[in-house]
Write a protein that holds these residues in place. Sequence first.
Motif, PDB file in Angstrom:
ATOM      1  N   HIS A  21      56.968  42.750  44.005  1.00 38.71           N
ATOM      2  CA  HIS A  21      56.697  44.191  43.994  1.00 38.71           C
ATOM      3  C   HIS A  21      56.131  44.628  45.351  1.00 38.71           C
ATOM      4  CE1 HIS A  21      55.484  48.104  42.591  1.00 38.71           C
ATOM      5  NE2 HIS A  21      54.236  47.867  42.985  1.00 38.71           N
ATOM      6  N   ILE A  22      55.222  43.832  45.894  1.00 38.45           N
ATOM      7  CA  ILE A  22      54.637  44.168  47.202  1.00 38.45           C
ATOM      8  C   ILE A  22      55.730  44.123  48.273  1.00 38.45           C
ATOM      9  CG2 ILE A  22      52.947  43.482  48.969  1.00 38.45           C
ATOM     10  CD1 ILE A  22      51.230  42.305  46.721  1.00 38.45           C
ATOM     11  N   ALA A  23      56.600  43.101  48.177  1.00 38.13           N
ATOM     12  CA  ALA A  23      57.685  42.971  49.161  1.00 38.13           C
ATOM     13  C   ALA A  23      58.557  44.226  49.175  1.00 38.13           C
ATOM     14  CB  ALA A  23      58.527  41.733  48.858  1.00 38.13           C
ATOM     15  N   CYS A  24      58.869  44.730  47.975  1.00 41.79           N
ATOM     16  CA  CYS A  24      59.719  45.928  47.905  1.00 41.79           C
ATOM     17  C   CYS A  24      59.031  47.108  48.575  1.00 41.79           C
ATOM     18  CB  CYS A  24      60.025  46.278  46.446  1.00 41.79           C
ATOM     19  SG  CYS A  24      61.110  45.072  45.699  1.00 41.79           S
ATOM     20  N   LYS A  25      57.717  47.230  48.346  1.00 41.55           N
ATOM     21  CA  LYS A  25      56.983  48.337  48.972  1.00 41.55           C
ATOM     22  C   LYS A  25      57.017  48.223  50.499  1.00 41.55           C
ATOM     23  CE  LYS A  25      53.008  49.870  47.202  1.00 41.55           C
ATOM     24  NZ  LYS A  25      51.667  49.879  46.582  1.00 41.55           N
ATOM     25  N   VAL A  26      56.775  47.032  50.997  1.00 36.66           N
ATOM     26  CA  VAL A  26      56.722  46.842  52.454  1.00 36.66           C
ATOM     27  C   VAL A  26      58.087  47.142  53.065  1.00 36.66           C
ATOM     28  CG1 VAL A  26      56.335  45.155  54.304  1.00 36.66           C
ATOM     29  CG2 VAL A  26      54.827  45.180  52.309  1.00 36.66           C
ATOM     30  N   VAL A  27      59.117  46.644  52.428  1.00 40.02           N
ATOM     31  CA  VAL A  27      60.468  46.863  52.971  1.00 40.02           C
ATOM     32  C   VAL A  27      60.833  48.349  52.911  1.00 40.02           C
ATOM     33  CG1 VAL A  27      62.911  46.347  52.582  1.00 40.02           C
ATOM     34  CG2 VAL A  27      61.233  44.514  52.537  1.00 40.02           C
ATOM     35  N   ALA A  28      60.312  49.047  51.897  1.00 39.55           N
ATOM     36  CA  ALA A  28      60.594  50.483  51.788  1.00 39.55           C
ATOM     37  C   ALA A  28      59.698  51.308  52.715  1.00 39.55           C
ATOM     38  CB  ALA A  28      60.407  50.927  50.343  1.00 39.55           C
ATOM     39  N   GLY A  29      58.831  50.636  53.464  1.00 38.61           N
ATOM     40  CA  GLY A  29      57.946  51.349  54.399  1.00 38.61           C
ATOM     41  C   GLY A  29      56.757  51.994  53.699  1.00 38.61           C
ATOM     42  N   GLU A  30      56.450  51.521  52.478  1.00 38.83           N
ATOM     43  CA  GLU A  30      55.292  52.091  51.754  1.00 38.83           C
ATOM     44  C   GLU A  30      54.025  51.309  52.074  1.00 38.83           C
ATOM     45  OE1 GLU A  30      55.926  52.314  47.494  1.00 38.83           O
ATOM     46  OE2 GLU A  30      58.001  52.941  47.881  1.00 38.83           O
ATOM     47  N   ARG A  31      52.925  51.993  52.009  1.00 38.00           N
ATOM     48  CA  ARG A  31      51.617  51.378  52.272  1.00 38.00           C
ATOM     49  C   ARG A  31      51.187  50.509  51.083  1.00 38.00           C
ATOM     50  NH1 ARG A  31      46.795  54.747  54.901  1.00 38.00           N
ATOM     51  NH2 ARG A  31      48.081  54.216  56.699  1.00 38.00           N
ATOM     52  N   ILE A  32      50.579  49.356  51.352  1.00 38.55           N
ATOM     53  CA  ILE A  32      50.109  48.535  50.232  1.00 38.55           C
ATOM     54  C   ILE A  32      48.632  48.814  49.947  1.00 38.55           C
ATOM     55  CG2 ILE A  32      51.853  46.738  50.671  1.00 38.55           C
ATOM     56  CD1 ILE A  32      49.451  44.928  51.579  1.00 38.55           C
ATOM     57  N   LEU A  33      48.233  48.560  48.710  1.00 39.36           N
ATOM     58  CA  LEU A  33      46.859  48.838  48.273  1.00 39.36           C
ATOM     59  C   LEU A  33      45.934  47.689  48.682  1.00 39.36           C
ATOM     60  CD1 LEU A  33      47.785  49.869  44.615  1.00 39.36           C
ATOM     61  CD2 LEU A  33      47.075  51.419  46.473  1.00 39.36           C
ATOM     62  N   PRO A  34      44.621  47.955  48.737  1.00 39.30           N
ATOM     63  CA  PRO A  34      43.694  46.861  49.066  1.00 39.30           C
ATOM     64  C   PRO A  34      43.852  45.656  48.127  1.00 39.30           C
ATOM     65  CG  PRO A  34      42.572  48.967  49.234  1.00 39.30           C
ATOM     66  CD  PRO A  34      43.948  49.267  48.705  1.00 39.30           C
ATOM     67  N   GLU A  35      44.003  45.907  46.806  1.00 34.39           N
ATOM     68  CA  GLU A  35      44.129  44.755  45.901  1.00 34.39           C
ATOM     69  C   GLU A  35      45.420  43.981  46.151  1.00 34.39           C
ATOM     70  OE1 GLU A  35      43.484  47.887  45.098  1.00 34.39           O
ATOM     71  OE2 GLU A  35      44.581  48.589  43.329  1.00 34.39           O
ATOM     72  N   GLU A  36      46.428  44.685  46.654  1.00 36.78           N
ATOM     73  CA  GLU A  36      47.672  43.982  46.996  1.00 36.78           C
ATOM     74  C   GLU A  36      47.480  43.137  48.271  1.00 36.78           C
ATOM     75  OE1 GLU A  36      50.925  47.043  45.020  1.00 36.78           O
ATOM     76  OE2 GLU A  36      50.132  47.543  47.005  1.00 36.78           O
ATOM     77  N   GLY A  37      46.648  43.641  49.167  1.00 37.23           N
ATOM     78  CA  GLY A  37      46.320  42.852  50.364  1.00 37.23           C
ATOM     79  C   GLY A  37      45.614  41.562  49.975  1.00 37.23           C
ATOM     80  N   ILE A  38      44.687  41.653  49.028  1.00 33.70           N
ATOM     81  CA  ILE A  38      43.964  40.454  48.582  1.00 33.70           C
ATOM     82  C   ILE A  38      44.940  39.473  47.924  1.00 33.70           C
ATOM     83  CG2 ILE A  38      42.201  39.599  46.981  1.00 33.70           C
ATOM     84  CD1 ILE A  38      40.604  42.169  47.610  1.00 33.70           C
ATOM     85  N   LEU A  39      45.865  40.019  47.129  1.00 31.41           N
ATOM     86  CA  LEU A  39      46.872  39.171  46.479  1.00 31.41           C
ATOM     87  C   LEU A  39      47.731  38.432  47.515  1.00 31.41           C
ATOM     88  CD1 LEU A  39      47.466  38.806  43.435  1.00 31.41           C
ATOM     89  CD2 LEU A  39      49.421  40.327  43.755  1.00 31.41           C
ATOM     90  N   LEU A  40      48.073  39.125  48.586  1.00 29.02           N
ATOM     91  CA  LEU A  40      48.863  38.463  49.637  1.00 29.02           C
ATOM     92  C   LEU A  40      48.082  37.282  50.225  1.00 29.02           C
ATOM     93  CD1 LEU A  40      50.498  41.396  51.685  1.00 29.02           C
ATOM     94  CD2 LEU A  40      51.600  39.869  50.036  1.00 29.02           C
ATOM     95  N   TYR A  41      46.794  37.507  50.487  1.00 34.53           N
ATOM     96  CA  TYR A  41      45.974  36.404  51.007  1.00 34.53           C
ATOM     97  C   TYR A  41      45.920  35.247  50.009  1.00 34.53           C
ATOM     98  CZ  TYR A  41      43.522  38.459  55.124  1.00 34.53           C
ATOM     99  OH  TYR A  41      43.181  38.958  56.366  1.00 34.53           O
TER     100      TYR A  41
END
Length: 372
Positions: A21-41
Amino acid sequence: MESVFTEQFMLQSRVPAPLKHIACKVVAGERILPEEGILLYEKGELGFLAMLAEHVRVRLNANDVFFIRNFHIEPTNICVNKCRFCSYSHHFSPRKWDLTVEEMLETVRSQDENVKEVHITGAVHPEKDIYYYEGLLRKIKSLRPDLHIKALSAVELEYIIKKARISYEQGLKFLQAAGLDSIPGGGAEIFDEKIRQEICATKASSENWLEIHETAHRMGITSNATMLYGHIENYGHRIKHMSLLRDSQDRYGGFNAFIPLKFRNSNNELSGISETTVIEDMKNYAVARIFLDNFPHLKGYWPMIGKPLAQLSLSFGVDDMDGTINDTTRIYSLAGASEQNPWMTVSEMKSLILDAKRNPVERDSLYKALGN
Ligand code: V47
Ligand code: SF4
């Protein structure tokens, strides 16, 4: 094109659904949420993070990797503060120095005319004030009017401006008139007061650091932002730090580059903490590139991580290699970095960038390509 890219992620069944889900947002040029940033880490595997970070890098900077011909002046290491991670100040360094203005001018004179920027930062000396630095900037400008002066971290600025009992805006205007062109990113550490209490209790607060940079941005003075990571902070703290920067950048847009600084553990009070792994360092670059979608540049600061890792960082979202340095900084060599005499020739810089399959671009301090 983009949907093919997204599908690649979708087809990789080993990628957990929330990351897809985060990948789709990034590829679509959408900003990710702080909790999504933590999930990436927490959950992002390195190859996955690299692909997303590279997607953002290409969108912002195509295949260009920037560098500048620069040098540093570190006026003194005598400091009113005693940050526990610092190996540079007179409290821990085997050497104590306080350069004279003439010695600093001699360093300026010794640089060749193609050098475009001087980065001036050092410790917070108890006897120095805004008038001293104003005089220094004026003398440097009169010697080299073409040289961009990036000087004085928010920590140094806070000290000398408060001492003069004037506002941040008045202080910055005074220094700007003397030749201050931009502000380096030092002193940010981690924007969390509990962590600051533990590692750098007496230095400028997060709030004051941000206020000084925002004041500068409102006046048209651009700056950088750093983040010291790999000590006692957790992923939540790093994301909070970057969220505050991202919000600030939305307000004024004056940050040029974000510079993650890996904590180096030699000769300081936090020497008991192990340094981060290469995987952690690359992950940190990638998450920073994905999260800070409004920062034009991400810097891989080679005097801190060494040339090989800085080159590797070019595959994790980094598009800026800082500069040639000309063996003029000691902050990292004193803290145990492998580059004991940091120096890079222009041809070495270019071949390092070409070897990573990127296009080397010599820039000025405001990222204008210098066309050579
Ligand atoms: O704020 C000090 C860091 C910073 C250690 O703006 C350490 O272009 C790791 O801000 N391990 C100063 N880091 C340097 C700085 C900087 C560097 C490069 C480019 C720019 C720019 C700015 O150095 C301090 C602190 O976060 N630091 N000690 C250490 N042991
Ligand atoms: Fe002083 Fe800067 Fe070192 Fe802190 S990090 S002790 S403010 S020189």
